[in-house]
Design a protein around this motif. Structure first.
Motif, PDB file in Angstrom:
ATOM      1  N   PHE A  44      -1.580  21.247   0.387  1.00  0.00           N
ATOM      2  CA  PHE A  44      -2.824  20.488   0.252  1.00  0.00           C
ATOM      3  C   PHE A  44      -2.624  19.098   0.833  1.00  0.00           C
ATOM      4  O   PHE A  44      -1.757  18.349   0.384  1.00  0.00           O
ATOM      5  N   LEU A  45      -3.418  18.749   1.839  1.00  0.00           N
ATOM      6  CA  LEU A  45      -3.321  17.441   2.476  1.00  0.00           C
ATOM      7  C   LEU A  45      -4.725  16.958   2.784  1.00  0.00           C
ATOM      8  O   LEU A  45      -5.381  17.487   3.682  1.00  0.00           O
ATOM      9  N   ARG A  46      -5.181  15.976   2.033  1.00  0.00           N
ATOM     10  CA  ARG A  46      -6.558  15.526   2.190  1.00  0.00           C
ATOM     11  C   ARG A  46      -6.737  14.059   1.772  1.00  0.00           C
ATOM     12  O   ARG A  46      -6.092  13.581   0.841  1.00  0.00           O
ATOM     13  N   PRO A  47      -7.654  13.331   2.470  1.00  0.00           N
ATOM     14  CA  PRO A  47      -8.112  12.030   1.970  1.00  0.00           C
ATOM     15  C   PRO A  47      -9.219  12.255   0.950  1.00  0.00           C
ATOM     16  O   PRO A  47      -9.850  13.328   0.908  1.00  0.00           O
ATOM     17  N   GLY A  48      -9.454  11.241   0.134  1.00  0.00           N
ATOM     18  CA  GLY A  48     -10.511  11.364  -0.858  1.00  0.00           C
ATOM     19  C   GLY A  48     -10.964  10.005  -1.379  1.00  0.00           C
ATOM     20  O   GLY A  48     -10.442   8.961  -0.994  1.00  0.00           O
ATOM     21  N   VAL A  49     -11.931  10.065  -2.267  1.00  0.00           N
ATOM     22  CA  VAL A  49     -12.478   8.875  -2.936  1.00  0.00           C
ATOM     23  C   VAL A  49     -12.393   9.119  -4.434  1.00  0.00           C
ATOM     24  O   VAL A  49     -12.773  10.197  -4.910  1.00  0.00           O
ATOM     25  N   ASP A  50     -11.874   8.132  -5.164  1.00  0.00           N
ATOM     26  CA  ASP A  50     -11.795   8.315  -6.612  1.00  0.00           C
ATOM     27  C   ASP A  50     -12.603   7.267  -7.356  1.00  0.00           C
ATOM     28  O   ASP A  50     -12.822   6.162  -6.872  1.00  0.00           O
TER      29      ASP A  50
ATOM     30  N   ILE B  34       0.835  -1.207   0.000  1.00  0.00           N
ATOM     31  CA  ILE B  34       0.000   0.000   0.000  1.00  0.00           C
ATOM     32  C   ILE B  34       0.869   1.256   0.000  1.00  0.00           C
ATOM     33  O   ILE B  34       0.348   2.370  -0.160  1.00  0.00           O
ATOM     34  N   PHE B  35       2.186   1.093   0.167  1.00  0.00           N
ATOM     35  CA  PHE B  35       3.081   2.250   0.243  1.00  0.00           C
ATOM     36  C   PHE B  35       3.682   2.621  -1.111  1.00  0.00           C
ATOM     37  O   PHE B  35       4.499   3.538  -1.199  1.00  0.00           O
ATOM     38  N   ILE B  36       3.291   1.921  -2.167  1.00  0.00           N
ATOM     39  CA  ILE B  36       3.725   2.302  -3.512  1.00  0.00           C
ATOM     40  C   ILE B  36       2.846   3.455  -3.981  1.00  0.00           C
ATOM     41  O   ILE B  36       1.616   3.330  -4.013  1.00  0.00           O
ATOM     42  N   PRO B  37       3.413   4.598  -4.355  1.00  0.00           N
ATOM     43  CA  PRO B  37       2.588   5.738  -4.782  1.00  0.00           C
ATOM     44  C   PRO B  37       1.745   5.407  -6.010  1.00  0.00           C
ATOM     45  O   PRO B  37       2.150   4.622  -6.873  1.00  0.00           O
ATOM     46  N   ASP B  38       0.576   6.020  -6.064  1.00  0.00           N
ATOM     47  CA  ASP B  38      -0.296   5.871  -7.226  1.00  0.00           C
ATOM     48  C   ASP B  38       0.056   6.888  -8.307  1.00  0.00           C
ATOM     49  O   ASP B  38      -0.041   6.604  -9.497  1.00  0.00           O
ATOM     50  N   SER B  39       0.463   8.091  -7.893  1.00  0.00           N
ATOM     51  CA  SER B  39       0.814   9.124  -8.863  1.00  0.00           C
ATOM     52  C   SER B  39       1.668  10.205  -8.204  1.00  0.00           C
ATOM     53  O   SER B  39       1.648  10.377  -6.979  1.00  0.00           O
TER      54      SER B  39
ATOM     55  N   GLY C 225     -13.476   1.413 -11.845  1.00  0.00           N
ATOM     56  CA  GLY C 225     -13.024   1.161 -10.486  1.00  0.00           C
ATOM     57  C   GLY C 225     -13.224   2.337  -9.563  1.00  0.00           C
ATOM     58  O   GLY C 225     -13.618   3.432  -9.973  1.00  0.00           O
ATOM     59  N   ALA C 226     -12.943   2.092  -8.293  1.00  0.00           N
ATOM     60  CA  ALA C 226     -13.033   3.120  -7.266  1.00  0.00           C
ATOM     61  C   ALA C 226     -11.999   2.817  -6.196  1.00  0.00           C
ATOM     62  O   ALA C 226     -11.525   1.673  -6.073  1.00  0.00           O
TER      63      ALA C 226
ATOM     64  N   PHE D  98      -1.245   8.435  -2.676  1.00  0.00           N
ATOM     65  CA  PHE D  98      -1.255   7.009  -2.360  1.00  0.00           C
ATOM     66  C   PHE D  98      -2.686   6.494  -2.441  1.00  0.00           C
ATOM     67  O   PHE D  98      -3.637   7.216  -2.110  1.00  0.00           O
ATOM     68  N   LYS D  99      -2.823   5.250  -2.884  1.00  0.00           N
ATOM     69  CA  LYS D  99      -4.146   4.625  -2.958  1.00  0.00           C
ATOM     70  C   LYS D  99      -4.089   3.309  -2.181  1.00  0.00           C
ATOM     71  O   LYS D  99      -3.829   2.249  -2.745  1.00  0.00           O
ATOM     72  N   PRO D 100      -4.360   3.347  -0.869  1.00  0.00           N
ATOM     73  CA  PRO D 100      -4.223   2.136  -0.050  1.00  0.00           C
ATOM     74  C   PRO D 100      -5.302   1.093  -0.282  1.00  0.00           C
ATOM     75  O   PRO D 100      -5.121  -0.077   0.066  1.00  0.00           O
ATOM     76  N   LEU D 101      -6.430   1.493  -0.873  1.00  0.00           N
ATOM     77  CA  LEU D 101      -7.524   0.546  -1.108  1.00  0.00           C
ATOM     78  C   LEU D 101      -8.176   0.851  -2.440  1.00  0.00           C
ATOM     79  O   LEU D 101      -8.560   1.998  -2.705  1.00  0.00           O
ATOM     80  N   ALA D 102      -8.298  -0.173  -3.300  1.00  0.00           N
ATOM     81  CA  ALA D 102      -8.909   0.017  -4.615  1.00  0.00           C
ATOM     82  C   ALA D 102      -9.622  -1.257  -5.041  1.00  0.00           C
ATOM     83  O   ALA D 102      -9.214  -2.363  -4.685  1.00  0.00           O
ATOM     84  N   LEU D 103     -10.670  -1.077  -5.814  1.00  0.00           N
ATOM     85  CA  LEU D 103     -11.435  -2.204  -6.356  1.00  0.00           C
ATOM     86  C   LEU D 103     -11.743  -1.922  -7.816  1.00  0.00           C
ATOM     87  O   LEU D 103     -12.283  -0.854  -8.148  1.00  0.00           O
TER      88      LEU D 103
END
Length: 211
Positions: A143-149, A82-87, A123-124, A104-109
């Protein structure tokens, strides 16, 4: 598709590892977009790809209770960490505003709607982003925030070891004001929605690990 993690005998196996990297364009809708529409960066992915052939040949590493379920799927993709950056956002100031950051994207489906050689996936996921924005026209912002993609990805398999994909992701964050870490007076005055368009080149090679 992901299978639940269970304790199995420690066995050495070789899996196809897919490493994807390519350019990305970020669109921070709101005041940042009005100032400068596009910021540049990189999209990254690292996945072990367990296709139908691999699952058939390596049934011994799948617990008995899940073997029947595994036979029904076309492909399982597992990220090793989960520590591999997404972008990465790598956007020097070319007009008024520059930005550097990481997501970072620790959870994806992901849900594949078609399979190789042309694979379309929707996906999300849950994300966490930090970016530093420096500007001549806007307040400097951490800018420091959690989010949903949510997003879609179209992948073309050109060979067993080389693939190309294009995609779009929309990420919705907890709104943040410019120049601070608090909430903006209104959603449109801060950072809330970030779009990302990307092109990735995927390289696959065998990787030996223990499962």
């Amino acid at each position: 598709m992901l299978l639940p993690a269970v304790a199995v005998a420690d066995q050495k196996v070789t899996v196809p590892l897919d490493v994807g990297v390519g350019p990305a364009a970020f669109l921070f809708f709101g005041p940042v977009f009005d100032d400068q529409p596009i910021h540049t960066g990189l999209k990254l992915s690292v996945d072990a790809v367990l296709d139908k052939e691999w699952l058939r040949k390596n049934q011994r590493v799948i617990p008995n209770r899940y073997r029947k379920q595994a036979r029904k799927v076309e492909e399982i993709r597992i990220s090793p960490s989960i520590f591999i950056p997404d972008s990465f956002i790598i956007s020097p100031k070319y007009r008024d505003t520059g930005m550097y950051g990481v997501t970072f994207k620790p959870l994806a489906l992901g849900l594949p709607l078609s399979s190789s050689p042309v694979r379309f996936t929707v996906g999300a996921g849950l994300v966490l982003t930090y970016a530093y924005m420096f500007s001549d026209t806007l307040p400097d912002t951490h800018f420091l925030r959690p989010g949903v993609d949510v997003g879609a990805d179209l992948e073309f398999q050109l060979s067993k070891s080389f693939l190309v994909s294009v995609g779009w992701e929309s990420t919705f964050y907890v709104p943040q004001e410019l120049g601070g870490l608090g909430l903006p007076d209104s959603v449109g005055d801060g950072i809330f929605h970030v779009g990302q368009a990307y092109l990735q080149f995927h390289f696959r090679f065998p990787y030996t690990t223990r499962m």
